[in-house]
Design a protein around this motif. Structure first.
Motif, PDB file in Angstrom:
ATOM      1  N   LEU A  97       0.845  -1.182   0.000  1.00  0.00           N
ATOM      2  CA  LEU A  97       0.000   0.000   0.000  1.00  0.00           C
ATOM      3  C   LEU A  97       0.886   1.240   0.000  1.00  0.00           C
ATOM      4  O   LEU A  97       1.886   1.285   0.711  1.00  0.00           O
ATOM      5  N   ALA A  98       0.521   2.215  -0.822  1.00  0.00           N
ATOM      6  CA  ALA A  98       1.192   3.520  -0.809  1.00  0.00           C
ATOM      7  C   ALA A  98       0.205   4.507  -0.208  1.00  0.00           C
ATOM      8  O   ALA A  98      -0.946   4.588  -0.647  1.00  0.00           O
ATOM      9  N   ILE A  99       0.640   5.252   0.817  1.00  0.00           N
ATOM     10  CA  ILE A  99      -0.238   6.164   1.539  1.00  0.00           C
ATOM     11  C   ILE A  99       0.401   7.544   1.581  1.00  0.00           C
ATOM     12  O   ILE A  99       1.582   7.672   1.901  1.00  0.00           O
ATOM     13  N   ALA A 100      -0.400   8.573   1.289  1.00  0.00           N
ATOM     14  CA  ALA A 100       0.067   9.958   1.419  1.00  0.00           C
ATOM     15  C   ALA A 100      -0.816  10.665   2.434  1.00  0.00           C
ATOM     16  O   ALA A 100      -2.047  10.619   2.345  1.00  0.00           O
ATOM     17  N   PHE A 101      -0.195  11.292   3.436  1.00  0.00           N
ATOM     18  CA  PHE A 101      -0.899  12.102   4.422  1.00  0.00           C
ATOM     19  C   PHE A 101      -0.658  13.569   4.062  1.00  0.00           C
ATOM     20  O   PHE A 101       0.484  14.002   3.964  1.00  0.00           O
ATOM     21  N   ILE A 102      -1.738  14.342   3.880  1.00  0.00           N
ATOM     22  CA  ILE A 102      -1.614  15.760   3.558  1.00  0.00           C
ATOM     23  C   ILE A 102      -2.272  16.554   4.689  1.00  0.00           C
ATOM     24  O   ILE A 102      -3.448  16.344   4.993  1.00  0.00           O
ATOM     25  N   TYR A 103      -1.504  17.452   5.273  1.00  0.00           N
ATOM     26  CA  TYR A 103      -1.975  18.227   6.421  1.00  0.00           C
ATOM     27  C   TYR A 103      -2.843  19.385   5.932  1.00  0.00           C
ATOM     28  O   TYR A 103      -2.444  20.129   5.033  1.00  0.00           O
ATOM     29  N   LEU A 104      -4.031  19.575   6.524  1.00  0.00           N
ATOM     30  CA  LEU A 104      -4.981  20.582   6.056  1.00  0.00           C
ATOM     31  C   LEU A 104      -5.128  21.799   6.967  1.00  0.00           C
ATOM     32  O   LEU A 104      -5.590  22.839   6.521  1.00  0.00           O
ATOM     33  N   SER A 105      -4.766  21.685   8.232  1.00  0.00           N
ATOM     34  CA  SER A 105      -5.006  22.765   9.189  1.00  0.00           C
ATOM     35  C   SER A 105      -4.006  23.908   9.016  1.00  0.00           C
ATOM     36  O   SER A 105      -2.899  23.711   8.527  1.00  0.00           O
ATOM     37  N   ASN A 106      -4.402  25.089   9.452  1.00  0.00           N
ATOM     38  CA  ASN A 106      -3.513  26.255   9.394  1.00  0.00           C
ATOM     39  C   ASN A 106      -2.737  26.456  10.686  1.00  0.00           C
ATOM     40  O   ASN A 106      -1.943  27.386  10.783  1.00  0.00           O
ATOM     41  N   GLU A 107      -3.010  25.636  11.699  1.00  0.00           N
ATOM     42  CA  GLU A 107      -2.231  25.743  12.935  1.00  0.00           C
ATOM     43  C   GLU A 107      -1.743  24.372  13.383  1.00  0.00           C
ATOM     44  O   GLU A 107      -2.280  23.348  12.976  1.00  0.00           O
ATOM     45  N   ILE A 108      -0.725  24.395  14.223  1.00  0.00           N
ATOM     46  CA  ILE A 108      -0.173  23.146  14.748  1.00  0.00           C
ATOM     47  C   ILE A 108      -1.101  22.656  15.843  1.00  0.00           C
ATOM     48  O   ILE A 108      -1.351  23.359  16.824  1.00  0.00           O
ATOM     49  N   LEU A 109      -1.612  21.464  15.668  1.00  0.00           N
ATOM     50  CA  LEU A 109      -2.543  20.883  16.638  1.00  0.00           C
ATOM     51  C   LEU A 109      -1.779  19.988  17.610  1.00  0.00           C
ATOM     52  O   LEU A 109      -0.665  19.543  17.314  1.00  0.00           O
ATOM     53  N   PRO A 110      -2.372  19.698  18.783  1.00  0.00           N
ATOM     54  CA  PRO A 110      -1.697  18.825  19.754  1.00  0.00           C
ATOM     55  C   PRO A 110      -1.436  17.428  19.183  1.00  0.00           C
ATOM     56  O   PRO A 110      -2.228  16.906  18.392  1.00  0.00           O
ATOM     57  N   THR A 111      -0.341  16.832  19.594  1.00  0.00           N
ATOM     58  CA  THR A 111       0.083  15.531  19.083  1.00  0.00           C
ATOM     59  C   THR A 111      -0.970  14.458  19.323  1.00  0.00           C
ATOM     60  O   THR A 111      -1.215  13.625  18.447  1.00  0.00           O
ATOM     61  N   ASN A 112      -1.605  14.478  20.505  1.00  0.00           N
ATOM     62  CA  ASN A 112      -2.601  13.433  20.796  1.00  0.00           C
ATOM     63  C   ASN A 112      -3.809  13.521  19.869  1.00  0.00           C
ATOM     64  O   ASN A 112      -4.379  12.502  19.482  1.00  0.00           O
ATOM     65  N   LEU A 113      -4.204  14.726  19.448  1.00  0.00           N
ATOM     66  CA  LEU A 113      -5.314  14.885  18.507  1.00  0.00           C
ATOM     67  C   LEU A 113      -4.938  14.328  17.139  1.00  0.00           C
ATOM     68  O   LEU A 113      -5.728  13.630  16.492  1.00  0.00           O
ATOM     69  N   ILE A 114      -3.718  14.591  16.699  1.00  0.00           N
ATOM     70  CA  ILE A 114      -3.246  14.065  15.410  1.00  0.00           C
ATOM     71  C   ILE A 114      -3.164  12.544  15.464  1.00  0.00           C
ATOM     72  O   ILE A 114      -3.545  11.851  14.520  1.00  0.00           O
ATOM     73  N   GLU A 115      -2.692  12.016  16.598  1.00  0.00           N
ATOM     74  CA  GLU A 115      -2.589  10.557  16.741  1.00  0.00           C
ATOM     75  C   GLU A 115      -3.965   9.901  16.694  1.00  0.00           C
ATOM     76  O   GLU A 115      -4.144   8.854  16.056  1.00  0.00           O
TER      77      GLU A 115
END
Length: 130
Positions: A97-115
């Motif tokens: 599998l090839a996976i691309a993650f593209i970040y959409l937010s304009n601010e840095i969010l907390p690590t636990n929310l991203i996880e």
């Protein structure tokens, strides 16, 4: 091959130009769960990696490389911790599998929310490939 490896080795990074072009040409599946958009497609399994990932944080959203790199580290860490269930499914199917993650937010969010978002994303990918 050791699936229980908790690291993120070089083989798990998507760096083949042709694969990346194919991933974004429209032959792949994608969906968004804020703050990430995911594009993925089945590929031939590499010798050491079942899934290879690419993380994109647009310069338009964060001008400073320090902030872009921080977000990439957060996404990479979230994937690294939670990839095992997806890799088990891919191993059973003997598929890659090839996976691309593209970040959409304009601010840095907390690590636990991203996880948490990455956990949801990996579950959804697992459902779609089964």
């Amino acid at each position: 091959m050791n699936i229980l490896n908790n690291g993120l080795c070089k083989d798990e990074r998507l760096n083949s130009k042709s694969t990346i072009e194919e991933l974004f040409s429209g032959n792949s599946k994608s969906f968004s769960i804020y703050p990430l958009r995911v594009v993925f497609m089945p590929v031939e399994k590499k010798k050491n990696a079942l899934a290879s990932i690419l993380i994109s944080v647009p310069k338009k959203r964060f001008k400073r490389a320090v902030k872009r790199n921080k977000v990439k580290r957060q996404v990479r860490e979230g994937y690294r911790k939670n990839k095992h269930e997806l890799l088990n499914v891919l191993n059973e199917k003997e598929n890659g599998l090839a996976i691309a993650f593209i970040y959409l937010s304009n601010e840095i969010l907390p690590t636990n929310l991203i996880e948490e978002t990455i956990k949801k994303i990996l579950e959804k990918i697992k459902e779609k490939i089964q």
